[in-house]
Design a protein around this motif. Structure first.
Motif, PDB file in Angstrom:
ATOM      1  N   ALA A  87       0.842  -1.201   0.000  1.00  0.00           N
ATOM      2  CA  ALA A  87       0.000   0.000   0.000  1.00  0.00           C
ATOM      3  C   ALA A  87       0.872   1.244   0.000  1.00  0.00           C
ATOM      4  O   ALA A  87       1.943   1.292   0.626  1.00  0.00           O
ATOM      5  CB  ALA A  87      -0.923  -0.003   1.216  1.00  0.00           C
ATOM      6  N   ASN A  88       0.406   2.261  -0.690  1.00  0.00           N
ATOM      7  CA  ASN A  88       1.187   3.477  -0.878  1.00  0.00           C
ATOM      8  C   ASN A  88       1.625   4.095   0.444  1.00  0.00           C
ATOM      9  O   ASN A  88       2.710   4.673   0.548  1.00  0.00           O
ATOM     10  CB  ASN A  88       0.365   4.482  -1.699  1.00  0.00           C
ATOM     11  CG  ASN A  88       1.163   5.692  -2.093  1.00  0.00           C
ATOM     12  OD1 ASN A  88       1.236   6.671  -1.363  1.00  0.00           O
ATOM     13  ND2 ASN A  88       1.786   5.624  -3.264  1.00  0.00           N
ATOM     14  N   GLU A  89       0.809   3.945   1.493  1.00  0.00           N
ATOM     15  CA  GLU A  89       1.107   4.591   2.776  1.00  0.00           C
ATOM     16  C   GLU A  89       2.351   4.027   3.448  1.00  0.00           C
ATOM     17  O   GLU A  89       2.928   4.665   4.335  1.00  0.00           O
ATOM     18  CB  GLU A  89      -0.086   4.444   3.718  1.00  0.00           C
ATOM     19  CG  GLU A  89      -0.431   2.982   4.023  1.00  0.00           C
ATOM     20  CD  GLU A  89      -1.709   2.833   4.817  1.00  0.00           C
ATOM     21  OE1 GLU A  89      -1.689   3.139   6.015  1.00  0.00           O
ATOM     22  OE2 GLU A  89      -2.715   2.413   4.197  1.00  0.00           O
ATOM     23  N   PHE A  90       2.790   2.825   3.036  1.00  0.00           N
ATOM     24  CA  PHE A  90       3.945   2.205   3.678  1.00  0.00           C
ATOM     25  C   PHE A  90       5.247   2.400   2.896  1.00  0.00           C
ATOM     26  O   PHE A  90       6.317   2.026   3.392  1.00  0.00           O
ATOM     27  CB  PHE A  90       3.709   0.704   3.855  1.00  0.00           C
ATOM     28  CG  PHE A  90       2.544   0.381   4.744  1.00  0.00           C
ATOM     29  CD1 PHE A  90       2.588   0.671   6.099  1.00  0.00           C
ATOM     30  CD2 PHE A  90       1.397  -0.207   4.231  1.00  0.00           C
ATOM     31  CE1 PHE A  90       1.520   0.375   6.921  1.00  0.00           C
ATOM     32  CE2 PHE A  90       0.329  -0.513   5.043  1.00  0.00           C
ATOM     33  CZ  PHE A  90       0.381  -0.214   6.396  1.00  0.00           C
ATOM     34  N   ILE A  91       5.165   2.950   1.684  1.00  0.00           N
ATOM     35  CA  ILE A  91       6.362   3.072   0.845  1.00  0.00           C
ATOM     36  C   ILE A  91       7.407   3.960   1.505  1.00  0.00           C
ATOM     37  O   ILE A  91       8.607   3.663   1.491  1.00  0.00           O
ATOM     38  CB  ILE A  91       5.989   3.604  -0.552  1.00  0.00           C
ATOM     39  CG1 ILE A  91       5.114   2.580  -1.285  1.00  0.00           C
ATOM     40  CG2 ILE A  91       7.237   3.897  -1.371  1.00  0.00           C
ATOM     41  CD1 ILE A  91       5.777   1.248  -1.492  1.00  0.00           C
ATOM     42  N   GLY A  92       6.969   5.049   2.091  1.00  0.00           N
ATOM     43  CA  GLY A  92       7.908   5.954   2.744  1.00  0.00           C
ATOM     44  C   GLY A  92       8.691   5.272   3.845  1.00  0.00           C
ATOM     45  O   GLY A  92       9.908   5.466   3.994  1.00  0.00           O
ATOM     46  N   ALA A  93       8.006   4.436   4.635  1.00  0.00           N
ATOM     47  CA  ALA A  93       8.683   3.727   5.721  1.00  0.00           C
ATOM     48  C   ALA A  93       9.683   2.714   5.180  1.00  0.00           C
ATOM     49  O   ALA A  93      10.738   2.478   5.784  1.00  0.00           O
ATOM     50  CB  ALA A  93       7.652   3.032   6.603  1.00  0.00           C
ATOM     51  N   LEU A  94       9.364   2.107   4.031  1.00  0.00           N
ATOM     52  CA  LEU A  94      10.281   1.132   3.437  1.00  0.00           C
ATOM     53  C   LEU A  94      11.523   1.817   2.866  1.00  0.00           C
ATOM     54  O   LEU A  94      12.632   1.285   2.963  1.00  0.00           O
ATOM     55  CB  LEU A  94       9.557   0.345   2.338  1.00  0.00           C
ATOM     56  CG  LEU A  94      10.381  -0.699   1.572  1.00  0.00           C
ATOM     57  CD1 LEU A  94      10.972  -1.724   2.540  1.00  0.00           C
ATOM     58  CD2 LEU A  94       9.525  -1.393   0.527  1.00  0.00           C
ATOM     59  N   ILE A  95      11.335   2.981   2.291  1.00  0.00           N
ATOM     60  CA  ILE A  95      12.478   3.712   1.729  1.00  0.00           C
ATOM     61  C   ILE A  95      13.312   4.332   2.851  1.00  0.00           C
ATOM     62  O   ILE A  95      14.537   4.254   2.849  1.00  0.00           O
ATOM     63  CB  ILE A  95      11.996   4.795   0.748  1.00  0.00           C
ATOM     64  CG1 ILE A  95      11.318   4.132  -0.461  1.00  0.00           C
ATOM     65  CG2 ILE A  95      13.150   5.676   0.297  1.00  0.00           C
ATOM     66  CD1 ILE A  95      10.658   5.101  -1.410  1.00  0.00           C
ATOM     67  N   GLY A  96      12.625   4.948   3.812  1.00  0.00           N
ATOM     68  CA  GLY A  96      13.319   5.579   4.921  1.00  0.00           C
ATOM     69  C   GLY A  96      13.803   6.974   4.570  1.00  0.00           C
ATOM     70  O   GLY A  96      13.838   7.361   3.394  1.00  0.00           O
ATOM     71  N   PRO A  97      14.186   7.759   5.566  1.00  0.00           N
ATOM     72  CA  PRO A  97      14.667   9.121   5.301  1.00  0.00           C
ATOM     73  C   PRO A  97      15.939   9.109   4.460  1.00  0.00           C
ATOM     74  O   PRO A  97      16.936   8.501   4.846  1.00  0.00           O
ATOM     75  CB  PRO A  97      14.927   9.684   6.706  1.00  0.00           C
ATOM     76  CG  PRO A  97      15.058   8.482   7.599  1.00  0.00           C
ATOM     77  CD  PRO A  97      14.200   7.430   6.999  1.00  0.00           C
ATOM     78  N   GLY A  98      15.873   9.766   3.295  1.00  0.00           N
ATOM     79  CA  GLY A  98      17.024   9.783   2.404  1.00  0.00           C
ATOM     80  C   GLY A  98      17.385   8.433   1.831  1.00  0.00           C
ATOM     81  O   GLY A  98      18.505   8.222   1.367  1.00  0.00           O
ATOM     82  N   GLY A  99      16.438   7.501   1.871  1.00  0.00           N
ATOM     83  CA  GLY A  99      16.693   6.158   1.356  1.00  0.00           C
ATOM     84  C   GLY A  99      17.488   5.282   2.301  1.00  0.00           C
ATOM     85  O   GLY A  99      17.975   4.210   1.915  1.00  0.00           O
ATOM     86  N   LYS A 100      17.584   5.691   3.577  1.00  0.00           N
ATOM     87  CA  LYS A 100      18.430   4.971   4.538  1.00  0.00           C
ATOM     88  C   LYS A 100      17.975   3.535   4.748  1.00  0.00           C
ATOM     89  O   LYS A 100      18.791   2.600   4.749  1.00  0.00           O
ATOM     90  CB  LYS A 100      18.439   5.726   5.864  1.00  0.00           C
ATOM     91  CG  LYS A 100      19.325   5.082   6.919  1.00  0.00           C
ATOM     92  CD  LYS A 100      19.309   5.885   8.213  1.00  0.00           C
ATOM     93  CE  LYS A 100      20.189   5.221   9.267  1.00  0.00           C
ATOM     94  NZ  LYS A 100      20.170   5.980  10.545  1.00  0.00           N
ATOM     95  N   VAL A 101      16.687   3.314   4.922  1.00  0.00           N
ATOM     96  CA  VAL A 101      16.184   1.975   5.226  1.00  0.00           C
ATOM     97  C   VAL A 101      16.442   1.019   4.071  1.00  0.00           C
ATOM     98  O   VAL A 101      16.974  -0.083   4.257  1.00  0.00           O
ATOM     99  CB  VAL A 101      14.679   2.024   5.567  1.00  0.00           C
ATOM    100  CG1 VAL A 101      14.119   0.612   5.722  1.00  0.00           C
ATOM    101  CG2 VAL A 101      14.445   2.828   6.839  1.00  0.00           C
ATOM    102  N   ILE A 102      16.083   1.432   2.860  1.00  0.00           N
ATOM    103  CA  ILE A 102      16.213   0.522   1.715  1.00  0.00           C
ATOM    104  C   ILE A 102      17.675   0.281   1.370  1.00  0.00           C
ATOM    105  O   ILE A 102      18.068  -0.823   0.970  1.00  0.00           O
ATOM    106  CB  ILE A 102      15.417   1.064   0.505  1.00  0.00           C
ATOM    107  CG1 ILE A 102      15.252  -0.046  -0.551  1.00  0.00           C
ATOM    108  CG2 ILE A 102      16.086   2.280  -0.121  1.00  0.00           C
ATOM    109  CD1 ILE A 102      14.301   0.327  -1.657  1.00  0.00           C
ATOM    110  N   GLN A 103      18.518   1.286   1.545  1.00  0.00           N
ATOM    111  CA  GLN A 103      19.942   1.109   1.256  1.00  0.00           C
ATOM    112  C   GLN A 103      20.588   0.138   2.240  1.00  0.00           C
ATOM    113  O   GLN A 103      21.368  -0.737   1.847  1.00  0.00           O
ATOM    114  CB  GLN A 103      20.648   2.462   1.293  1.00  0.00           C
ATOM    115  CG  GLN A 103      20.293   3.366   0.117  1.00  0.00           C
ATOM    116  CD  GLN A 103      20.844   4.769   0.261  1.00  0.00           C
ATOM    117  OE1 GLN A 103      21.641   5.048   1.153  1.00  0.00           O
ATOM    118  NE2 GLN A 103      20.422   5.665  -0.621  1.00  0.00           N
ATOM    119  N   GLU A 104      20.268   0.284   3.516  1.00  0.00           N
ATOM    120  CA  GLU A 104      20.821  -0.634   4.516  1.00  0.00           C
ATOM    121  C   GLU A 104      20.292  -2.048   4.302  1.00  0.00           C
ATOM    122  O   GLU A 104      21.016  -3.031   4.486  1.00  0.00           O
ATOM    123  CB  GLU A 104      20.467  -0.145   5.920  1.00  0.00           C
ATOM    124  CG  GLU A 104      21.221   1.112   6.338  1.00  0.00           C
ATOM    125  CD  GLU A 104      20.890   1.526   7.758  1.00  0.00           C
ATOM    126  OE1 GLU A 104      19.971   0.921   8.364  1.00  0.00           O
ATOM    127  OE2 GLU A 104      21.544   2.454   8.267  1.00  0.00           O
TER     128      GLU A 104
END
Length: 739
Positions: free
Chosen positions: A562-579
């Motif tokens: 769901a679109n509402e969770f994409i931000g949490a998956l990416i994280g601030p500045g892409g931190k979450v997805i990069q890690e």
């Protein structure tokens, strides 16, 4: 003062028209015309030098370019300027060139340039279907020698109905997409893709397109007459010597016939024909060679061609000893290259293609950004034809137009058999290692096997065959699986690809006038027999796609979020997805579904552990507890007023367990009941209306102690005056008097 303009209109019969206009633009060219359909406008010019070139062929250049300004766009790149032509532009150039070139006189060798430019674009008009009409019309307005007007038309079949020059929306729904090139009398070129259509259906599409082309040819004639038909220019004609031609034919015809009948290999034939040619030259004096040198070679080639054609027509034999329907020996192999995601070798006679498959994410898609088309290809094929495959040594000059064209044909042949649910971006590369006969059809066969070897779940395997035709009016012979020499000496070269159930793509160049549809259909049916024979050889090697990709190949898992969770998956500045990518070794790509606006998460990794870790993280992020359900939690933080716990099913999802919800008894210290790392179950109550925070309870799952008495609810009126104001401070003693 605006010059006099001449205009001719072609009615397509469904409310749409095409107009031809001349007299206003580019008057210093030897011919110029503006072709318009809707808001789409093509400017076409032609210039041909009046002096013959010192070459034994027509140096014709057909150039087609789409200007970005035509669609109100900026070119990409640093310089913001149109640069090298795109593959789509190159393919349009080839379509036009293949129809024009045979209609110039064979002895006309002047440098000739046809330039076609898209000056205004219309989203409902596909301009490549107008390029052939523009090119022919501009030549009709010039004094350049040319046999007869031609035109090209796109034919699509939508819901069983044929449409001329469809728009993009119609084409997306079509099961036949063909470009037809023809004069008023004869079909000359066919190219297209189909959804497993029959030979008869393909012939019907060609007929339909030809009828529309006849009207377009007539309009060119009317325009040229109104403009003032120019006298055809005179040019220096090469000398002919009929007596010499007859002498050479008598000397070498039977020798060439006998060599052709031996059924030898390409190298042996070449050496034998060269020996006959050298013997012929030795029969002339030095003075005769100096005077007739070029003619001797020309007439020898003519006699050789005539002998080979007659052998086939009269005895049904071919240069390598085969009969007309025979296919050369085939051997195949898959999984040849250990590190690729898929590979195969397809060898047919003296033609060999090595194909590889690479699997990737949507980030690896082929981006298309042109004035008339924007998008991406999730399946694409590249074809390479190095000089060594024909035993030659020549410099590499980048990707040739021929390589672009043959690769596109093979791509169109295969793409319809790639299922929509295939999660990967798929790139096929064909390296042609030997060539004597159609390497594009070898590419189709090798590509099919490499895709199945890679674990791509093809709907059906596809094979392809190159066919030829030799005719003299009364007699004709259709040749299956033609050699390179047979391509040169024949009257038709056509390549057909398909599954066991129908045709998926075709490319035809017809060199003989007035070819009957009966012969065409018979040729297509013979091609089907050849295709099925080759398909059997393919399926003997690999009968169906491998059930899974190779162990070293990336595995692709796709999840919708769901679109509402994409931000949490990416994280601030892409931190979450990069890690997450770094810790799991996976590639993670997030796209948005344009319809549902959901996030489409692509997870590409070679190890299941890494993929599982990414999926667990996604599950954790999108986890939503249900009111009234019970969940197991772990204490991860201790506070004075409660404990922070995380759901074991969704690590990272935290919630406060208030001290009042730990136990039924009054709890003075949180540590009296729970400690760090403790695991237990809680009940979820949703959002607390007072605190507006999520509420969970441990005590709700415990039995009430015997004699337990609930505390009475707080009296909300206590401490209020008669107007509802807080008056508790009025009862307090001054600070200094409390002691």
């Amino acid at each position: 003062m605006i010059p006099k303009v001449f205009k001719e209109v072609i009615d397509l019969g469904d409310g749409r028209t095409i107009s031809l206009e001349t007299g206003k633009l580019a008057k210093q060219a030897h011919g110029s015309v503006v072709v318009q359909m809707g808001k789409a406008m093509l400017l076409c010019t032609v210039v041909s030098n009046y002096k013959q070139s010192d070459v034994d062929f027509l140096p014709l250049t057909v150039d087609y370019r789409e200007k970005f300004a035509a669609a109100g766009k900026y070119p990409g790149g640093f310089f913001k300027r149109e640069a090298r032509p795109s593959d789509a532009e190159v393919l349009t150039m080839r379509l036009v060139d293949r129809v024009l070139r045979p209609l110039f006189p064979k002895d006309y060798h002047a440098e000739t340039q046809v330039m076609i430019q898209l000056m205004s674009h219309d989203e409902d008009v596909m301009p490549d279907a107008l390029a052939g009409l523009a090119a022919s019309a501009v030549i009709q307005l010039s004094d350049i020698p040319f046999e007869t007007p031609i035109s090209e038309a796109r034919v699509a079949r939508v819901n069983g109905e044929f449409i001329i020059n469809p728009n993009k929306t119609q084409l997306a729904e079509a099961d036949i997409d063909m470009m037809i090139g023809a004069s008023a009398d004869s079909v000359m070129m066919v190219e297209g893709e189909m959804d497993e259509c029959s030979e008869e259906e393909m012939a019907e599409a060609i007929k339909f397109g030809h009828e529309a082309i006849k009207l377009q040819c007539a309009a060119q004639v009317r325009l040229a007459e109104a403009f003032g038909k120019k006298e055809t220019r005179e040019y220096e004609v090469a000398n002919d010597n009929e007596e010499l031609a007859s002498k050479i034919n008598d000397a070498v015809y039977q020798k060439c016939y006998d060599i052709a009948k031996r059924g030898t290999s390409k190298v042996e034939r070449t050496e034998a024909f060269a020996e006959v040619k050298e013997t012929l030259k030795a029969s002339f004096t030095e003075e005769e060679i100096a005077e007739y040198g070029d003619l001797i070679g020309k007439y020898f080639n003519k006699a050789q061609k005539s002998a080979v054609r007659e052998l086939t027509l009269s005895e049904g034999l071919r240069l390598d000893g085969r009969k007309t329907t025979d296919i050369r020996p085939i051997w195949c192999e898959v999984d040849y290259l250990p590190s690729t995601h898929g590979s195969s070798i397809f060898t047919r006679g003296e033609t060999q293609a090595l194909a590889t498959v690479t699997l990737g994410t949507s980030r690896d898609a082929n981006i298309i950004d042109s004035p008339t088309n924007e998008g991406e290809e999730r399946f694409y094929l590249h074809y390479n034809f190095p000089p060594f495959c024909t035993g030659e040594a020549r410099p590499l000059r980048g990707t040739s137009r021929r390589e672009v064209g043959h690769g596109n044909l093979a791509q169109r042949a295969l793409k319809g058999m790639i299922p929509d649910e295939c999660p990967y971006t798929v790139r096929v590369v064909s390296e042609v290692l030997e060539s004597n006969g159609s390497s594009s059809m070898a590419t189709v066969c090798a590509g099919t096997m490499a895709l199945m070897d890679a674990g791509v779940q093809m709907i059906k395997p596809v094979s392809g065959i190159a066919m030829g035709l030799i005719s003299d009016g009364d007699r004709y012979a259709v040749l299956s699986d033609i050699l390179g020499d047979e391509d040169h000496l024949g009257d038709m070269d056509f390549k057909v690809t398909g599954t066991a159930d129908g045709i998926t793509a075709c490319q035809m160049d017809i060199k003989v006038k007035g070819l009957s549809y009966e012969i065409l259909v018979n040729a297509l049916k013979q091609a089907r027999e050849g295709r099925l024979h080759i398909l059997d050889k393919i399926t003997e090697t690999i009968s169906q796609p491998n059930a899974d990709v190779k162990s070293h190949s990336p595995k692709m898992i796709t999840r919708r979020v769901a679109n509402e969770f994409i931000g949490a998956l990416i994280g601030p500045g892409g931190k979450v997805i990069q890690e997450l990518q770094k810790s799991t070794g996976c590639t993670i790509v997030i796209n948005e579904d344009p319809i549902t606006e959901e996030g489409i998460v692509e997870i590409l990794g070679t190890g299941s552990e890494g993929i599982d870790a990414v999926l667990a993280k996604i599950d954790s992020i999108i986890f939503k507890p249900t009111r009234g359900d019970t969940y197991k939690v772990r204490v991860i933080k201790m506070l004075d007023f409660g404990a922070v716990v995380e759901y074991l099913d969704a690590p990272g999802n935290e919630v406060l367990l208030h001290v009042s919800e730990l136990a039924w008894e009054r709890t003075e210290n949180v540590t009296d009941v729970v400690n760090m790392g403790d695991e237990f179950e809680v009940k979820y109550f949703g959002q607390d209306p007072k605190t507006r925070k999520e509420k969970v309870s441990r005590k709700a799952l415990l039995e009430k102690p015997e004699g337990y008495v609930a505390r009475p609810p707080r009296d909300n009126s206590r401490g209020r005056d008669n107007r509802g104001r807080d008056n508790r401070r009025d009862d307090r003693k001054p600070r200094e008097s409390r002691n």
